[in-house]
Design a protein around this motif. Structure first.
Motif, PDB file in Angstrom:
ATOM      1  N   ALA A 136      -3.634  -0.051 -10.952  1.00 21.83           N
ATOM      2  CA  ALA A 136      -3.304  -1.559 -10.670  1.00 21.83           C
ATOM      3  C   ALA A 136      -2.130  -1.586 -10.223  1.00 21.83           C
ATOM      4  O   ALA A 136      -1.789  -2.699  -9.452  1.00 21.83           O
ATOM      5  CB  ALA A 136      -3.805  -2.324 -12.062  1.00 21.83           C
ATOM      6  N   ALA A 137      -1.286  -1.044 -10.519  1.00 18.03           N
ATOM      7  CA  ALA A 137       0.063  -1.187 -10.237  1.00 18.03           C
ATOM      8  C   ALA A 137       0.337  -0.785  -8.621  1.00 18.03           C
ATOM      9  O   ALA A 137       1.247  -1.568  -7.939  1.00 18.03           O
ATOM     10  CB  ALA A 137       0.985  -0.211 -11.147  1.00 18.03           C
ATOM     11  N   PHE A 138      -0.441   0.150  -8.150  1.00 19.85           N
ATOM     12  CA  PHE A 138      -0.053   0.455  -6.577  1.00 19.85           C
ATOM     13  C   PHE A 138      -1.387   0.027  -5.916  1.00 19.85           C
ATOM     14  O   PHE A 138      -1.073   0.397  -4.801  1.00 19.85           O
ATOM     15  CB  PHE A 138       0.095   1.839  -6.742  1.00 19.85           C
ATOM     16  N   ILE A 139      -2.480  -0.601  -6.179  1.00 19.56           N
ATOM     17  CA  ILE A 139      -3.437  -0.741  -5.507  1.00 19.56           C
ATOM     18  C   ILE A 139      -3.136  -1.570  -4.195  1.00 19.56           C
ATOM     19  O   ILE A 139      -3.640  -1.625  -3.040  1.00 19.56           O
ATOM     20  CB  ILE A 139      -4.580  -1.258  -6.202  1.00 19.56           C
ATOM     21  N   LEU A 140      -2.442  -2.903  -4.587  1.00 22.23           N
ATOM     22  CA  LEU A 140      -2.036  -3.657  -3.517  1.00 22.23           C
ATOM     23  C   LEU A 140      -1.321  -3.025  -2.073  1.00 22.23           C
ATOM     24  O   LEU A 140      -1.483  -3.124  -1.064  1.00 22.23           O
ATOM     25  CB  LEU A 140      -0.956  -4.777  -3.997  1.00 22.23           C
ATOM     26  N   LEU A 141      -0.314  -1.998  -2.851  1.00 21.34           N
ATOM     27  CA  LEU A 141       0.192  -1.336  -1.942  1.00 21.34           C
ATOM     28  C   LEU A 141      -0.578  -0.233  -1.182  1.00 21.34           C
ATOM     29  O   LEU A 141      -0.518   0.130   0.085  1.00 21.34           O
ATOM     30  CB  LEU A 141       1.599  -0.769  -2.493  1.00 21.34           C
ATOM     31  N   GLY A 142      -1.691   0.124  -1.843  1.00 16.09           N
ATOM     32  CA  GLY A 142      -2.553   1.204  -1.389  1.00 16.09           C
ATOM     33  C   GLY A 142      -3.251   0.760  -0.104  1.00 16.09           C
ATOM     34  O   GLY A 142      -3.421   1.581   1.043  1.00 16.09           O
ATOM     35  N   ALA A 143      -3.774  -0.448  -0.187  1.00 14.04           N
ATOM     36  CA  ALA A 143      -4.361  -1.029   1.038  1.00 14.04           C
ATOM     37  C   ALA A 143      -3.568  -1.355   2.333  1.00 14.04           C
ATOM     38  O   ALA A 143      -3.948  -0.644   3.318  1.00 14.04           O
ATOM     39  CB  ALA A 143      -4.927  -2.310   0.632  1.00 14.04           C
ATOM     40  N   LYS A 144      -2.260  -1.582   2.443  1.00 12.73           N
ATOM     41  CA  LYS A 144      -1.402  -1.415   3.198  1.00 12.73           C
ATOM     42  C   LYS A 144      -0.975  -0.063   3.874  1.00 12.73           C
ATOM     43  O   LYS A 144      -1.197   0.174   4.867  1.00 12.73           O
ATOM     44  CB  LYS A 144      -0.114  -2.153   2.919  1.00 12.73           C
ATOM     45  N   VAL A 145      -0.616   0.941   2.829  1.00 14.56           N
ATOM     46  CA  VAL A 145      -0.246   2.264   3.446  1.00 14.56           C
ATOM     47  C   VAL A 145      -1.571   2.923   4.216  1.00 14.56           C
ATOM     48  O   VAL A 145      -1.278   3.641   4.984  1.00 14.56           O
ATOM     49  CB  VAL A 145       0.033   3.134   1.952  1.00 14.56           C
ATOM     50  N   GLY A 146      -2.874   2.616   3.582  1.00 15.25           N
ATOM     51  CA  GLY A 146      -3.875   3.283   4.310  1.00 15.25           C
ATOM     52  C   GLY A 146      -3.964   2.497   5.680  1.00 15.25           C
ATOM     53  O   GLY A 146      -4.086   3.498   6.559  1.00 15.25           O
ATOM     54  N   ALA A 147      -3.777   1.351   5.863  1.00 16.93           N
ATOM     55  CA  ALA A 147      -3.934   0.890   7.186  1.00 16.93           C
ATOM     56  C   ALA A 147      -2.901   1.347   8.255  1.00 16.93           C
ATOM     57  O   ALA A 147      -3.152   1.320   9.367  1.00 16.93           O
ATOM     58  CB  ALA A 147      -3.948  -0.575   7.164  1.00 16.93           C
ATOM     59  N   ARG A 148      -1.696   1.503   7.566  1.00 19.57           N
ATOM     60  CA  ARG A 148      -0.331   1.546   8.248  1.00 19.57           C
ATOM     61  C   ARG A 148      -0.516   3.156   8.927  1.00 19.57           C
ATOM     62  O   ARG A 148      -0.065   3.335   9.964  1.00 19.57           O
ATOM     63  CB  ARG A 148       0.936   1.364   7.292  1.00 19.57           C
ATOM     64  N   PHE A 149      -0.747   4.109   8.014  1.00 23.55           N
ATOM     65  CA  PHE A 149      -0.682   5.673   8.301  1.00 23.55           C
ATOM     66  C   PHE A 149      -1.951   6.249   8.544  1.00 23.55           C
ATOM     67  O   PHE A 149      -1.960   7.332   8.810  1.00 23.55           O
ATOM     68  CB  PHE A 149      -0.029   6.282   7.223  1.00 23.55           C
ATOM     69  N   GLY A 150      -3.090   5.460   8.611  1.00 24.57           N
ATOM     70  CA  GLY A 150      -4.482   6.150   8.960  1.00 24.57           C
ATOM     71  C   GLY A 150      -5.261   6.144   7.538  1.00 24.57           C
ATOM     72  O   GLY A 150      -4.994   6.943   6.734  1.00 24.57           O
ATOM     73  N   THR A 151      -6.290   5.451   7.581  1.00 26.30           N
ATOM     74  CA  THR A 151      -7.206   5.473   6.199  1.00 26.30           C
ATOM     75  C   THR A 151      -7.672   6.714   6.119  1.00 26.30           C
ATOM     76  O   THR A 151      -7.618   7.166   4.842  1.00 26.30           O
ATOM     77  CB  THR A 151      -8.159   4.357   6.377  1.00 26.30           C
ATOM     78  N   ARG A 152      -8.096   7.618   6.939  1.00 23.82           N
ATOM     79  CA  ARG A 152      -8.861   8.794   6.544  1.00 23.82           C
ATOM     80  C   ARG A 152      -7.633   9.858   6.204  1.00 23.82           C
ATOM     81  O   ARG A 152      -7.912  10.585   5.257  1.00 23.82           O
ATOM     82  CB  ARG A 152      -9.507   9.480   7.793  1.00 23.82           C
ATOM     83  N   ARG A 153      -6.675   9.670   6.813  1.00 27.37           N
ATOM     84  CA  ARG A 153      -5.707  10.662   6.330  1.00 27.37           C
ATOM     85  C   ARG A 153      -5.214  10.611   4.926  1.00 27.37           C
ATOM     86  O   ARG A 153      -5.083  11.455   4.087  1.00 27.37           O
ATOM     87  CB  ARG A 153      -4.502  10.621   7.265  1.00 27.37           C
ATOM     88  N   VAL A 154      -4.726   9.151   4.604  1.00 29.75           N
ATOM     89  CA  VAL A 154      -4.376   8.717   3.482  1.00 29.75           C
ATOM     90  C   VAL A 154      -5.434   9.130   2.237  1.00 29.75           C
ATOM     91  O   VAL A 154      -5.054   9.814   1.231  1.00 29.75           O
ATOM     92  CB  VAL A 154      -4.112   7.262   3.241  1.00 29.75           C
ATOM     93  N   PHE A 155      -6.704   8.854   2.638  1.00 29.21           N
ATOM     94  CA  PHE A 155      -7.874   9.100   1.611  1.00 29.21           C
ATOM     95  C   PHE A 155      -7.846  10.666   1.366  1.00 29.21           C
ATOM     96  O   PHE A 155      -8.026  11.028   0.231  1.00 29.21           O
ATOM     97  CB  PHE A 155      -9.098   8.651   2.219  1.00 29.21           C
ATOM     98  N   GLN A 156      -7.930  11.227   2.292  1.00 28.59           N
ATOM     99  CA  GLN A 156      -7.858  12.826   2.224  1.00 28.59           C
ATOM    100  C   GLN A 156      -6.621  13.472   1.262  1.00 28.59           C
ATOM    101  O   GLN A 156      -6.905  14.141   0.619  1.00 28.59           O
ATOM    102  CB  GLN A 156      -8.102  13.379   3.341  1.00 28.59           C
TER     103      GLN A 156
END
Length: 570
Positions: A67-87
């Motif tokens: 919960a603490a980092f999920i708002l940031l997680g959405a932006k980080v994935g979009a900024r650096f590439g969703t698939r790469r961040v996911f992996q």
């Protein structure tokens, strides 16, 4: 206008279901880890020498971190590439699960769970992105429904697999299985369509920091209510403030941080600057009502999901496998309801479905409160579990789909992140509050039962330690009293019987309390909005957050047709 020639191929085109399989498996990987902790409660408490309620603390460590980092997680994935961040996140989560499997102290368990929750904050928003980029129209609607159903499906698998492992080869093997699943998901993720990173996406790091600090304060505060004290500090508190427990102080600071967070978001929105979360997701009273309903259901559902295994394993002394078998009707009913509730959307409004759902949830909890005894398999108890599961599964799927369809489509990423935040925060608070409430009721019942007991000597009563009452098994209490007191076997048996009765009554009262909370949610459920149909865009994070139609504007976003369930005709 599109010609028929261009419309038909688009409608008929179908995409492989392999990406959805990976999405569902990843959701199972994340949810299976939490459910396994609950199912393996007996083995974990025995091996790591920790209280049963401390397992709830380990669960909250992971869910609060997410919960603490999920708002940031959405932006980080979009900024650096969703698939790469996911992996990267899937690999780190697998490593954290390996640490859980190797844990020799409660501290190792808590830290590993916190790390796993933090990286799941990167995974959860990515799952919505993968559905949006791989599926359209009917396939997309089916994919969203199956993603919601993956959570209860993980619960069923955890009950069957983790319960079997805990009763045979050991609870640690369940977490090694999660490690293997993480490896599979990492390898299959290369089949996902590559989502180009949005290099120009600005991230509101200050807002992200305020949100993370706020959630961390709330996490420590709520999880510390039981071991540190609700008001006055106990011996287990790490420090005191003029004799007060640090738990309520941290909660107060977290609430202040929450107010500061929304003030910051309004300031950024007024200045038309990027923000970590777009308040237009909650622009109307209807959308805020959906959030309240979502939080209430997750609070009640998670609390019940914690109390039921606690009762079976501690009060009844059943094994993990027996717990799994007993709870299967409940978990299966959640899965079925969350999968098929979408078939009712064209016949009933979200308002009607939500109100009826909360009534069903309250009915299930009342049935359980008045029927649980030492014979868990009795028919009435099974009926109560099924009723509770049907109501819970329907509401959880309904509120997410309603909020996702009501908000502007370009803010779907924020909706997904907000759903994850509410899901984990409400669920963790539910476990923490349920633990405090149940233990508090238990202490009060023991105090009234033992204070003037005619046959138990004061020396024996003092050994029960009313100021630090907790849920312990009959065998554990019997061994403790036989070893540390001079009581006769008959007196020990009488003390154990008093404790067993208090535990059962504490559970009854706790379930009734949850039923009352569910009934209160009928009020905000009456303000649920209609649905706004349409596909999700492939880019869920707008590069220009101001280029979005306000939900209060009577003119719909271009390309969308705004309807409500109450007036739509198929």
């Amino acid at each position: 206008m599109s010609s028929p020639a261009t419309t038909v191929p688009t409608t008929a085109a179908k995409t492989s279901w392999l990406p959805l399989i990976v999405v569902v498996l990843t959701q199972i990987q994340a949810s299976f880890a939490v459910n396994t902790l609950t199912v393996s409660m007996h083995g974990i408490t025995t091996d790591l020498h920790m209280a049963a309620t401390s397992v709830g603390t380990a669960i909250t460590a992971g869910t609060f971190a997410m919960a603490a980092f999920i708002l940031l997680g959405a932006k980080v994935g979009a900024r650096f590439g969703t698939r790469r961040v996911f992996q990267i996140a899937v690999v780190i989560h697998a490593v954290a699960m390996a640490v859980v499997a190797l844990s020799v102290t409660p501290a190792m368990l808590f830290i590993a769970q916190a790390v796993s929750g933090a990286v799941i904050a990167l995974v959860a928003p990515a799952l919505t992105v993968f559905i949006a980029t791989n599926y359209k129209r009917e396939q997309q609607a089916t994919a969203i429904g199956l993603l919601a159903a993956a959570i209860p499906a993980a619960g069923v698998l955890a009950l069957l697999i983790a319960g079997t492992f805990a009763s045979t080869i050991g609870w640690r093997w369940s977490f090694w299985l999660i490690v293997a699943l993480g490896v599979i998901n990492f390898l299959l993720s290369f089949r996902f369509k590559v989502v180009p990173p949005q290099r120009d996406l600005a991230i509101d790091w200050t807002g992200a920091l305020i949100a993370a600090v706020t959630i961390i304060l709330l996490s420590f505060g709520f999880s510390g209510l039981e071991p540190w004290g609700v008001v006055l500090a106990t011996d287990g508190a790490p420090f005191t403030i003029l004799g007060l427990s640090p738990a309520p102080v941290l909660i107060l600071l977290g609430l202040i941080g929450g107010q500061l967070f929304f003030v910051w978001l309004r300031k950024r929105q007024t200045e038309k600057k990027p923000r970590i979360f777009d308040l237009r997701v909650l622009a109307t009273g209807s959308e805020r009502a959906v959030t309240i309903c979502m939080g209430t259901m997750l609070f009640v559902g998670t609390a019940a999901n914690f109390l039921i295994p606690l009762y079976i394993q501690v009060v009844q002394g059943r094994s993990s496998f027996e717990t799994s078998i007993a709870v299967i009707p409940y978990t299966l009913s959640i899965f079925v309801a969350s999968t098929f509730v979408a078939t009712l959307y064209k016949r009933f409004t979200p308002r009607v479905l939500a109100r009826f759902g909360f009534i069903v949830v309250a009915a299930g909890l009342v049935i359980l409160a008045f029927s649980v005894r030492n014979e868990w398999e009795q028919f009435v108890v099974v009926v109560g579990l099924i009723v509770l599961g049907i109501g819970q599964g329907s509401i959880v799927a309904l509120v997410f789909n309603t909020l996702l369809s009501a908000a502007p489509k370009k803010l779907a990423g924020d909706v997904g992140a907000w759903r994850g935040l509410v899901h984990n925060l409400s669920g963790s608070v539910g476990i923490a509050v349920a633990s405090v409430f149940a233990v508090g009721i238990l202490g009060g019942l023991l105090s009234s039962s033992l204070a003037d007991h005619p046959t138990l000597p004061p020396a024996l009563v003092s050994q029960v330690n009313l100021d630090d009452a907790n849920f312990v098994t009959n065998d554990h209490l019997k061994d403790f009293l036989a070893t540390n007191t001079d009581a006769t076997p008959a007196q020990v048996d009488e003390a154990v019987a008093v404790n067993a009765d208090a535990r059962l009554r504490a559970l009854n009262i706790s379930l009734l309390g949850l039923a009352g909370i569910a009934l209160l949610a009928i009020i905000p459920a009456g303000r649920m909005p209609g649905r706004r149909p349409g596909d999700l865009p492939e880019q869920l994070e707008p590069s220009d957050p101001e280029d979005i139609q306000s939900p209060d504007d009577p003119v719909a976003e271009q390309g969308e047709t705004v309807t409500t369930l109450a007036t739509s005709k198929d």
